[in-house]
Design a protein around this motif. Sequence first.
Motif, PDB file in Angstrom:
ATOM      1  N   PRO A  20       3.474  -8.163 -33.277  1.00 46.44           N
ATOM      2  CA  PRO A  20       4.387  -9.274 -33.592  1.00 46.44           C
ATOM      3  C   PRO A  20       3.778 -10.588 -33.142  1.00 46.44           C
ATOM      4  O   PRO A  20       3.238 -10.685 -32.046  1.00 46.44           O
ATOM      5  CB  PRO A  20       5.648  -8.932 -32.785  1.00 46.44           C
ATOM      6  N   THR A  21       3.782 -11.572 -34.034  1.00 47.06           N
ATOM      7  CA  THR A  21       3.251 -12.874 -33.667  1.00 47.06           C
ATOM      8  C   THR A  21       4.365 -13.901 -33.565  1.00 47.06           C
ATOM      9  O   THR A  21       4.213 -14.926 -32.903  1.00 47.06           O
ATOM     10  CB  THR A  21       2.221 -13.357 -34.712  1.00 47.06           C
ATOM     11  N   GLU A  22       5.498 -13.616 -34.205  1.00 40.36           N
ATOM     12  CA  GLU A  22       6.633 -14.543 -34.128  1.00 40.36           C
ATOM     13  C   GLU A  22       7.461 -14.210 -32.885  1.00 40.36           C
ATOM     14  O   GLU A  22       7.719 -13.026 -32.612  1.00 40.36           O
ATOM     15  CB  GLU A  22       7.542 -14.383 -35.359  1.00 40.36           C
ATOM     16  N   PRO A  23       7.862 -15.225 -32.110  1.00 41.54           N
ATOM     17  CA  PRO A  23       8.716 -14.917 -30.950  1.00 41.54           C
ATOM     18  C   PRO A  23      10.028 -14.272 -31.407  1.00 41.54           C
ATOM     19  O   PRO A  23      10.571 -14.655 -32.435  1.00 41.54           O
ATOM     20  CB  PRO A  23       8.965 -16.280 -30.309  1.00 41.54           C
ATOM     21  N   VAL A  24      10.471 -13.294 -30.666  1.00 40.79           N
ATOM     22  CA  VAL A  24      11.738 -12.640 -30.999  1.00 40.79           C
ATOM     23  C   VAL A  24      12.695 -12.793 -29.819  1.00 40.79           C
ATOM     24  O   VAL A  24      12.246 -12.847 -28.680  1.00 40.79           O
ATOM     25  CB  VAL A  24      11.531 -11.132 -31.291  1.00 40.79           C
ATOM     26  N   PRO A  25      13.954 -12.912 -30.101  1.00 38.65           N
ATOM     27  CA  PRO A  25      14.894 -13.121 -28.978  1.00 38.65           C
ATOM     28  C   PRO A  25      14.964 -11.887 -28.080  1.00 38.65           C
ATOM     29  O   PRO A  25      14.783 -10.771 -28.531  1.00 38.65           O
ATOM     30  CB  PRO A  25      16.245 -13.361 -29.669  1.00 38.65           C
ATOM     31  N   THR A  26      15.176 -12.144 -26.810  1.00 39.06           N
ATOM     32  CA  THR A  26      15.315 -11.035 -25.853  1.00 39.06           C
ATOM     33  C   THR A  26      16.690 -10.401 -26.056  1.00 39.06           C
ATOM     34  O   THR A  26      17.654 -11.111 -26.251  1.00 39.06           O
ATOM     35  CB  THR A  26      15.230 -11.587 -24.423  1.00 39.06           C
ATOM     36  N   PRO A  27      16.743  -9.066 -26.017  1.00 42.09           N
ATOM     37  CA  PRO A  27      18.070  -8.456 -26.172  1.00 42.09           C
ATOM     38  C   PRO A  27      18.963  -8.799 -24.985  1.00 42.09           C
ATOM     39  O   PRO A  27      18.469  -9.083 -23.892  1.00 42.09           O
ATOM     40  CB  PRO A  27      17.768  -6.952 -26.210  1.00 42.09           C
ATOM     41  N   GLY A  28      20.230  -8.728 -25.171  1.00 39.02           N
ATOM     42  CA  GLY A  28      21.175  -9.080 -24.108  1.00 39.02           C
ATOM     43  C   GLY A  28      21.224  -7.995 -23.048  1.00 39.02           C
ATOM     44  O   GLY A  28      20.485  -7.023 -23.119  1.00 39.02           O
ATOM     45  N   PRO A  29      22.073  -8.193 -22.038  1.00 32.29           N
ATOM     46  CA  PRO A  29      22.201  -7.169 -20.997  1.00 32.29           C
ATOM     47  C   PRO A  29      22.612  -5.836 -21.598  1.00 32.29           C
ATOM     48  O   PRO A  29      23.244  -5.796 -22.648  1.00 32.29           O
ATOM     49  CB  PRO A  29      23.308  -7.706 -20.097  1.00 32.29           C
ATOM     50  N   LYS A  30      22.264  -4.767 -20.902  1.00 33.38           N
ATOM     51  CA  LYS A  30      22.633  -3.442 -21.401  1.00 33.38           C
ATOM     52  C   LYS A  30      24.151  -3.250 -21.265  1.00 33.38           C
ATOM     53  O   LYS A  30      24.776  -3.865 -20.409  1.00 33.38           O
ATOM     54  CB  LYS A  30      21.902  -2.375 -20.588  1.00 33.38           C
ATOM     55  N   PRO A  31      24.716  -2.353 -22.056  1.00 31.20           N
ATOM     56  CA  PRO A  31      26.167  -2.109 -21.905  1.00 31.20           C
ATOM     57  C   PRO A  31      26.471  -1.505 -20.537  1.00 31.20           C
ATOM     58  O   PRO A  31      25.597  -0.945 -19.885  1.00 31.20           O
ATOM     59  CB  PRO A  31      26.477  -1.114 -23.034  1.00 31.20           C
ATOM     60  N   GLN A  56      20.689  -3.471 -11.901  1.00 35.19           N
ATOM     61  CA  GLN A  56      21.396  -4.451 -11.081  1.00 35.19           C
ATOM     62  C   GLN A  56      21.342  -5.861 -11.675  1.00 35.19           C
ATOM     63  O   GLN A  56      22.315  -6.589 -11.632  1.00 35.19           O
ATOM     64  CB  GLN A  56      20.817  -4.471  -9.670  1.00 35.19           C
ATOM     65  N   GLY A  57      20.187  -6.250 -12.239  1.00 30.26           N
ATOM     66  CA  GLY A  57      20.092  -7.595 -12.818  1.00 30.26           C
ATOM     67  C   GLY A  57      20.558  -7.581 -14.263  1.00 30.26           C
ATOM     68  O   GLY A  57      20.831  -6.526 -14.849  1.00 30.26           O
ATOM     69  N   GLU A  58      20.663  -8.769 -14.836  1.00 30.71           N
ATOM     70  CA  GLU A  58      21.113  -8.832 -16.235  1.00 30.71           C
ATOM     71  C   GLU A  58      20.043  -8.347 -17.200  1.00 30.71           C
ATOM     72  O   GLU A  58      20.327  -7.824 -18.256  1.00 30.71           O
ATOM     73  CB  GLU A  58      21.478 -10.274 -16.564  1.00 30.71           C
ATOM     74  N   TRP A  59      18.768  -8.582 -16.818  1.00 29.85           N
ATOM     75  CA  TRP A  59      17.672  -8.281 -17.719  1.00 29.85           C
ATOM     76  C   TRP A  59      16.649  -7.377 -17.044  1.00 29.85           C
ATOM     77  O   TRP A  59      16.467  -7.456 -15.845  1.00 29.85           O
ATOM     78  CB  TRP A  59      16.938  -9.578 -18.113  1.00 29.85           C
ATOM     79  N   LEU A  60      15.972  -6.577 -17.823  1.00 31.51           N
ATOM     80  CA  LEU A  60      14.760  -5.942 -17.323  1.00 31.51           C
ATOM     81  C   LEU A  60      13.655  -6.986 -17.417  1.00 31.51           C
ATOM     82  O   LEU A  60      13.571  -7.698 -18.412  1.00 31.51           O
ATOM     83  CB  LEU A  60      14.374  -4.761 -18.207  1.00 31.51           C
ATOM     84  N   THR A  61      12.800  -7.056 -16.424  1.00 32.20           N
ATOM     85  CA  THR A  61      11.721  -8.047 -16.460  1.00 32.20           C
ATOM     86  C   THR A  61      10.403  -7.392 -16.060  1.00 32.20           C
ATOM     87  O   THR A  61      10.382  -6.325 -15.448  1.00 32.20           O
ATOM     88  CB  THR A  61      11.992  -9.208 -15.472  1.00 32.20           C
ATOM     89  N   THR A  62       9.290  -8.077 -16.366  1.00 29.86           N
ATOM     90  CA  THR A  62       7.997  -7.674 -15.808  1.00 29.86           C
ATOM     91  C   THR A  62       8.012  -8.064 -14.335  1.00 29.86           C
ATOM     92  O   THR A  62       8.919  -8.771 -13.880  1.00 29.86           O
ATOM     93  CB  THR A  62       6.837  -8.416 -16.484  1.00 29.86           C
ATOM     94  N   SER A  63       6.986  -7.642 -13.565  1.00 28.71           N
ATOM     95  CA  SER A  63       6.992  -8.022 -12.143  1.00 28.71           C
ATOM     96  C   SER A  63       6.811  -9.520 -11.989  1.00 28.71           C
ATOM     97  O   SER A  63       7.089 -10.074 -10.930  1.00 28.71           O
ATOM     98  CB  SER A  63       5.919  -7.251 -11.382  1.00 28.71           C
ATOM     99  N   GLY A  64       6.345 -10.202 -13.051  1.00 27.55           N
ATOM    100  CA  GLY A  64       6.252 -11.665 -13.006  1.00 27.55           C
ATOM    101  C   GLY A  64       7.537 -12.338 -13.436  1.00 27.55           C
ATOM    102  O   GLY A  64       7.595 -13.563 -13.502  1.00 27.55           O
ATOM    103  N   GLY A  65       8.561 -11.557 -13.751  1.00 26.41           N
ATOM    104  CA  GLY A  65       9.860 -12.142 -14.074  1.00 26.41           C
ATOM    105  C   GLY A  65      10.082 -12.433 -15.548  1.00 26.41           C
ATOM    106  O   GLY A  65      11.105 -13.012 -15.920  1.00 26.41           O
ATOM    107  N   VAL A  66       9.122 -12.083 -16.416  1.00 23.81           N
ATOM    108  CA  VAL A  66       9.296 -12.347 -17.848  1.00 23.81           C
ATOM    109  C   VAL A  66      10.214 -11.273 -18.429  1.00 23.81           C
ATOM    110  O   VAL A  66      10.036 -10.083 -18.178  1.00 23.81           O
ATOM    111  CB  VAL A  66       7.926 -12.310 -18.582  1.00 23.81           C
TER     112      VAL A  66
END
Length: 347
Positions: A20-31, A56-66
Amino acid sequence: MPDIPIPGAPAPQPPPVEEPTEPVPTPGPKPDQSGPQVRTPTGVQAHEDQQVNAQQGEWLTTSGGVRLRETDKSLKAGERGPTLLQDHHLREKITHFDHERIPERVVHARGAGAHGTFKAYGGAETVTSAGFLAEGRETPVFVRFSTVLGSRGSADTVRDTRGFATKFYTEEGNFDLVGNNIPVFFIQDGIKFPDVIHAGKPHPDREIPQAQSAHDTFWDFVSLHTEAQHHTMWNMSDRGLSRSYRMMEGFGVHTFRLVNAAGETSLAKFHWKPKLGVHGLLWEEAQMLGGFDPDFHRRDLADAIETGAYPEWELGIQVFPDTPEQTYAGIDLLDPTKIVPEEIAPV
Ligand code: HEM
């Protein structure tokens, strides 16, 4: 036969990599993933913050927080192609996993700890100016109980000395009172520590026995080394098979020097006395528990705390005057390896 490329099959050209080369929106928090109310084996309801089973957090992230879109599927070349190294999240996740290692401690690898509070009666104020021993002073503590010789995954109920290490988080800094449940020690000079531990650890050829000292190298050390025999007698008593961490005495073993507000010094030994008394297991009980429930001591500690049966100890000090007269028969408490000259050694 139609010319259908087989993804991943060896070919003169590498298969096309569609990324994928086009940015895609991050999915929302899990149910919401909260499950039924958590109850532990003691029947106590878990704390509110333990009820949340979802992330525990709203999003899953990489260890760098992305923020991550996906952590369950790795990037592949095409539909059925091999895994691609440019999947940086895959590489980070696996590299992190590969490094999840804590080097095992050389001694006291197996243990369990708990937080608590120390409240001073003030009885030691005449001999020490340490703030945490002033009357009524409350100090947070952390205590870790351990066996000595076993590997991290070994059984709790083996015959061994037990560690009893307390960290006092005092207003003047952290004070570590490292103790054992036996008041004497195998050696008097720290330079022999590698020797006694090498003798007690498993035989180098077969790596047995695990977590206990009844084997040739240990008996060899003890038979040739008389100062170790006192500790060995304690080990072979019921003290070597504690019934519970809550039922152990603790001893600082070393002789400490205390200084009071006037600058006067005294020699002291620290002793913890359990309110539940000192109790041992029978040898048969210990052996059976080692098989049925190798986590017996840590389970006992966690269950007792959870049900509100908090373990308690009284801390006492044994005080000796810090004068030449404290030596007895040529032995100096501060350095038992030193022979005190006869003229100051009353016998
Ligand atoms: C005299 C020579 C001694 C030496 C050289 C020695 C060495 C060590 C070392 C290197 C460790 C840390 C292991 C690690 O973290 O990898 C350790 C831990 C420990 N030692 Fe000793 N030790 C000695 C005597 C004692 C004595 C006399 C006691 C009892 C008062 C004792 C009680 C403990 C305890 C309880 C721990 C574990 C602390 C914890 O739970 O974090 N040791 N010792």
